[in-house]
Design a protein around this motif. Structure first.
Motif, PDB file in Angstrom:
ATOM      1  N   SER A  65       0.937  -1.151   0.055  1.00 51.20           N
ATOM      2  CA  SER A  65       0.137  -0.182   0.014  1.00 51.20           C
ATOM      3  C   SER A  65       0.849   1.372  -0.122  1.00 51.20           C
ATOM      4  CB  SER A  65      -0.798  -0.096   1.385  1.00 51.20           C
ATOM      5  OG  SER A  65      -0.193  -0.092   2.421  1.00 51.20           O
ATOM      6  N   ASP A  66       2.082   1.463   0.029  1.00 60.66           N
ATOM      7  CA  ASP A  66       2.852   2.429   0.143  1.00 60.66           C
ATOM      8  C   ASP A  66       3.853   2.329  -0.947  1.00 60.66           C
ATOM      9  OD1 ASP A  66       2.168   3.115   2.927  1.00 60.66           O
ATOM     10  OD2 ASP A  66       3.630   1.569   3.584  1.00 60.66           O
ATOM     11  N   GLY A  67       3.379   1.972  -2.272  1.00 69.86           N
ATOM     12  CA  GLY A  67       4.111   1.990  -3.536  1.00 69.86           C
ATOM     13  C   GLY A  67       4.693   3.782  -3.723  1.00 69.86           C
ATOM     14  N   ASP A  68       4.047   4.595  -3.348  1.00 68.35           N
ATOM     15  CA  ASP A  68       4.613   5.709  -3.589  1.00 68.35           C
ATOM     16  C   ASP A  68       5.773   6.282  -2.666  1.00 68.35           C
ATOM     17  OD1 ASP A  68       2.881   5.905  -1.638  1.00 68.35           O
ATOM     18  OD2 ASP A  68       1.660   7.690  -2.139  1.00 68.35           O
ATOM     19  N   CYS A  69       6.247   5.406  -1.779  1.00 74.98           N
ATOM     20  CA  CYS A  69       7.259   5.829  -0.881  1.00 74.98           C
ATOM     21  C   CYS A  69       8.181   5.736  -1.830  1.00 74.98           C
ATOM     22  CB  CYS A  69       7.446   4.942   0.121  1.00 74.98           C
ATOM     23  SG  CYS A  69       5.915   5.017   1.214  1.00 74.98           S
ATOM     24  N   LEU A  70       9.471   6.297  -1.145  1.00 77.64           N
ATOM     25  CA  LEU A  70      11.031   6.477  -2.036  1.00 77.64           C
ATOM     26  C   LEU A  70      12.074   5.880  -1.491  1.00 77.64           C
ATOM     27  CD1 LEU A  70      11.565   8.215  -4.611  1.00 77.64           C
ATOM     28  CD2 LEU A  70      12.727   9.827  -2.824  1.00 77.64           C
ATOM     29  N   ILE A  71      12.636   4.911  -1.911  1.00 77.95           N
ATOM     30  CA  ILE A  71      13.762   4.274  -1.675  1.00 77.95           C
ATOM     31  C   ILE A  71      14.998   4.374  -2.313  1.00 77.95           C
ATOM     32  CG2 ILE A  71      14.760   1.857  -1.429  1.00 77.95           C
ATOM     33  CD1 ILE A  71      12.120   0.545  -0.418  1.00 77.95           C
TER      34      ILE A  71
END
Length: 601
Positions: free
Chosen positions: A420-426
């Motif tokens: 659900s956190d696909g728009d987070c950045l790594i």
């Protein structure tokens, strides 16, 4: 003045009309605590039982005359335990007190024929019944840890009180037993077994009954807490998370901490309109919110009112950690609470960031040196990583954590790579020519959460301890340089606690008080990374956004601080890692900022 009649002074009216109803629980709690202390003194010290003070103490609720030491000691401990619940307006404490006081009155009349003792018991009972609506607070979230904590604390208290009881009869003690014998006698006595210490006359029975009563009380309260129905802490439900994500999609750009409201170990209250929400966790009786309310600013008051209603219903201490200046103004205006500046958040505007110039020389040289050593960086959205790579990143982030427990609450999401956190950045650092390890060529990880449509907020920093120093600087620079390609205009870095005091205290002209305060902060930085986080943030020439703690009274600040440390993971009841079955020992963190589990100390 009205009609020619002078107005009655407010203080005089208060005296004539008695205490305000809202103060009754506090007064009754203090009265119970005082009576409990007197009962304990009457049960422990023989001289107290023959003093003038005891003449009053033995007619107070809980003192049962002929039952003497054991019952007086037990009643005193029970009243002390109830006193805290009564002050917090807990309904169950009220029920227990209402049941205990009539029993005390009956005991006074039956065993001592004391009308005064009956009257005092009833005098304490009267305000409980008259103001019963003031004792309506619901139970706190609880778990089996409460039973273990009760056992440890009660056992320690019983051991201390038992040693006092054993040593309170020096003239009747036979021989001169050693300290080990006295401790052994206490431990045996708590289990109802006769120990190695002996006394003349009936003192042995008095000591034995007192120790047995303490042991029984410890066992009964622990069994009660262990077997009572579970009342778990609230969790974020799927529906709550869906509603919060909808609010963040519309208003998430307002607060860099907004996305952290999606931690699943938080609960949430929504405004009546559903256009705003406040997330929180209850820790040690403190209802701890973090950041600003989520959603439309115009609907914030409704969510804040629901938050305060929930705090009153459970008699929790309300507090907010890390809200912005706007949030602090709304909280204080709507609730009458107070605000105190806690520190500053470092925010870098991507358009203004550059490695050029003398001010960035150290960062520039460090990044160039690491790149020459063969490291490369990749900055991607979580949705762009494969499942295998996400799993490797998650395992590495957990293994490289510098503490036994995951830290963070107000400024940490608590998970990496959730679907659900696909728009987070790594952002990851790799070294191709290195010998592949358990996590391949991965050497460091930075994780960012969304801050509206055009920003990200740093969540955690982890690196392989065998990697070269400077991994965090390398990845932050890489993220800032990749930001325009990803549509990111602003990046929130670490939170620097007491940043203003550290900055002003080292400048010329700082006064002795400010220098002393800075010296204390530097000393505390050995454990809480206060100064190191500030200096690390300052490398990137950010703008500083103040953050505040909102609280009800100055007396609540120590309690709020302790609850915040528990929530952030600095204080935990978990067993040490080396005692956990199957858990490998974790190597200590090297010096420097390598742990990004929590952005606030």
């Amino acid at each position: 003045m009205s009609g020619g009649v002078p107005a009655e002074p407010t203080g005089l009216r208060r005296v004539l009309r008695g205490p305000r109803p809202e103060n009754v629980p506090v007064l009754v709690g203090r009265a119970c605590a005082l009576v409990g202390l007197l009962d304990i003194a009457a049960g422990v010290f023989p001289r107290f039982r023959h003093s003038r003070m005891h003449a009053l103490a033995e007619v107070l609720p809980g003192s049962f005359g002929p039952f003497a030491a054991a019952l007086s000691l037990s009643a005193g401990v029970l009243l002390l335990l109830l006193a805290h619940g009564l002050k917090r307006r807990k309904r169950r404490a009220w029920r227990a007190a209402v049941a205990l006081l009539p029993l005390g009155a009956v005991a006074q009349f039956t065993y001592r024929h004391s009308l005064l003792g009956v009257l005092i018991s009833l005098a304490l009972l009267a305000p409980l019944l008259r103001h019963r609506d003031q004792f309506a607070a619901l139970p706190d979230p609880r778990s089996r840890w409460r039973a273990l904590a009760n056992f440890v604390l009660m056992s320690a208290g019983s051991l201390v009180l038992g040693l006092i009881v054993v040593n309170a009869h020096p003239h009747r003690m036979i021989g001169d037993p050693s300290l080990a014998d006295r401790i052994t006698h206490v431990l045996y006595g708590l289990f109802g077994v006769e120990g190695p210490v002996d006394y003349r006359g009936h003192t042995s029975w008095t000591v034995a009954f007192s120790l047995g009563a303490l042991g029984l009380l410890t066992a009964v309260t622990t069994i009660y807490l262990a077997l009572r129905p579970e009342h778990p802490a609230a969790r974020l439900t799927e529906d709550d998370e869906t509603r919060l994500r909808a609010l963040l999609a519309r208003h998430g750009g307002r607060d860099s901490l907004g996305h952290f409201a999606l931690r699943r170990d938080k609960a949430v209250v929504f405004s009546p309109s559903g256009k705003a929400a406040v997330t929180y966790r209850v820790v040690s009786g403190v209802m701890l919110a973090s950041g600003d309310p989520i959603g439309d600013v115009e609907a914030w008051p409704g969510a804040i009112e629901r938050f305060m209603d929930e705090a009153r219903a459970h008699s929790w201490t309300p507090a907010v950690m890390g809200c912005s200046e706007t949030g602090g103004e709304v909280w204080t205006r709507e609730t009458g609470l107070d605000a105190l500046e806690l520190g500053d958040e470092a925010v870098v505007d991507v358009a203004d960031f550059s490695l050029a110039g003398r001010a960035m020389r150290n960062v520039r040289q460090m990044v160039k040196r690491i790149e020459r050593a063969g490291y490369e960086t990749r900055v991607r959205r979580v949705a762009d990583l494969s499942d295998a790579e996400l799993d490797r990143v998650r395992r590495a982030a957990d293994a490289w954590r510098g503490t036994d427990t995951e830290r963070g609450f107000s400024m940490a999401l608590g998970r990496v790579g959730d679907p659900s956190d696909g728009d987070c950045l790594i952002a990851t650092a790799h070294k191709q020519d290195a010998e592949p390890g358990e996590y391949g060529d991965l050497k460091a990880v930075l994780h960012f959460v969304p801050w509206g449509a055009d920003g990200v907020s740093l969540d955690l920093m982890r690196r392989d301890r065998a990697a070269d120093p400077g991994m965090n600087e390398l990845l932050i620079v890489a993220a800032l340089q990749a930001a325009p390609r990803l549509g990111i205009a602003r990046v929130s870095l670490n939170f620097a606690m007491f940043r203003a005091a550290l900055a002003r205290g080292e400048k010329i002209g700082a006064g002795p008080v400010l220098r002393a305060w800075r010296g204390l902060l530097v000393f505390l930085s050995r454990w809480f990374q206060i100064e190191s986080l500030y200096k690390f943030n300052a490398k990137f020439r950010p703008r500083w956004e103040p953050r505040f703690v909102v609280y009800r009274a100055s007396a609540d600040l120590p309690r709020i601080g302790f609850a915040a440390m528990q929530a952030e993971g600095f204080v935990t009841l978990a067993l040490p890692r080396f005692l956990r079955r199957g858990a490998p020992a974790r190597r200590p963190c090297p010096h420097g900022v390598t742990e990004r589990g929590a952005r606030a100390a």
